[in-house]
Each structure stands twice: as C-alpha cells, then as structure tokens.
Design an enzyme around this catalytic site. Sequence first.
Site, mmCIF file in Angstrom:
data_model
loop_
_atom_site.group_PDB
_atom_site.id
_atom_site.type_symbol
_atom_site.label_atom_id
_atom_site.label_comp_id
_atom_site.label_asym_id
_atom_site.label_seq_id
_atom_site.Cartn_x
_atom_site.Cartn_y
_atom_site.Cartn_z
ATOM 1 N N GLY A 26 0.810 -1.206 0.000
ATOM 2 C CA GLY A 26 0.000 0.000 0.000
ATOM 3 C C GLY A 26 0.841 1.252 0.000
ATOM 4 N N GLY A 76 2.376 7.525 3.986
ATOM 5 C CA GLY A 76 3.470 6.576 4.025
ATOM 6 C C GLY A 76 3.243 5.384 3.129
ATOM 7 N N LYS A 94 3.912 -0.307 8.486
ATOM 8 C CA LYS A 94 3.670 0.994 7.876
ATOM 9 C C LYS A 94 4.837 1.905 8.218
ATOM 10 C CE LYS A 94 0.502 4.828 7.435
ATOM 11 N NZ LYS A 94 -0.790 5.403 7.790
ATOM 12 N N ASP A 149 -9.192 9.422 11.550
ATOM 13 C CA ASP A 149 -9.054 9.282 10.099
ATOM 14 C C ASP A 149 -9.931 8.145 9.589
ATOM 15 O OD1 ASP A 149 -8.088 9.990 7.600
ATOM 16 O OD2 ASP A 149 -6.238 8.840 7.795
#
Length: 168
Positions: free
Chosen positions: A31, A36, A53, A147
């Site tokens: 991803g 990031g 991540k 978020d």
Amino acid sequence: MVTTSAPYHSLLGTLTPGTFFRQYQLLEQIGVGGQGVVWSALDPNQNRICAIKFNEIQDTDEAKADDTKVGQQFERLKKLHHAHILPFQDYGSDNNLRFTTGPYIPGGTLAYKIRVASPSFDEILRYGTEIASALDYLHNQGIIHRDLKASNILLDMGGHTYLTDFGL
C-alpha cells in the site's frame, strides 16, 4: 493497491523485497498513501507475516517532541483489545522514519471492495455493525479515530472488518 504518492524518504528507496528492516524481512509493498507506505514482512521471531507501515518524520526538535507524544499514543493503542480493531504489535522510529507493525490482513480495504463490486445488503449491515462496535469501544476508552474512511478499514478473507490507521 493505492497509487497515490507518499512522502519520499531516502530509506524508502532502499526498501526492497528480501531486505531486512530490524528483524523483519520485507516481502512486498502492499500500500501507498498520503502518509506513508505499507509492506508485508516476515517476522522470524514470531514466525508469521505482519504488515509494517512506514512514515517519514522530520529531524527537528519539534518533530522529536511530537514523536515522543506519538509513542505515548501508540502505547495506549497497544492496550486496546477488540475483535474489529487491528492490534498494534510494535512501533518505533529509526533514521527519521516511524514504523508500526500489526497483523497482515490479506482481504484488502473496504475502499477496494466497494470499487470492485457493490457490497450486498447483508455485507453492509455486517460492516456497519462491526465498525460501530469498534468505534463504541474506542469512545468508551476515550479515544477518537481521527481518520475514519473506507481505506482505513481492512477486510479479512471472511469479510470481517478491522479499523486501522488512527490518524496519528
């Protein structure tokens, strides 16, 4: 895979399949987002696949103070236990790069699921119920997910949801 560009960090260019970051052997980039990049990796200490991540952090006194605050938030988040919240396993910073690790969930994001095919009524009901349950738990712990969006909700192979990426 999301195709938006992430902030560049010189270390990100050295992250390639097969290389090690700490004890984690990187497998593939899974991803990319505005904050990031995410890689799948083998954790040989636990003999399992995890997700890592990576986010860039600035090399300033203010950023270092912020990194301490974020570390305190991660400690609080590590203590959360709910069936539909992705648990944090490890976090830290190295060479102006912050990282977090958690279990690898192979089903993709809810955003991807919605783009590929419209969820059925039963799926929508299940997703909504699971997400609401996770948010209720967070709010009872005094935590607000800052978020919340479909790309921050992971699906496992059984179609169950996991809240992740708390906007830290």
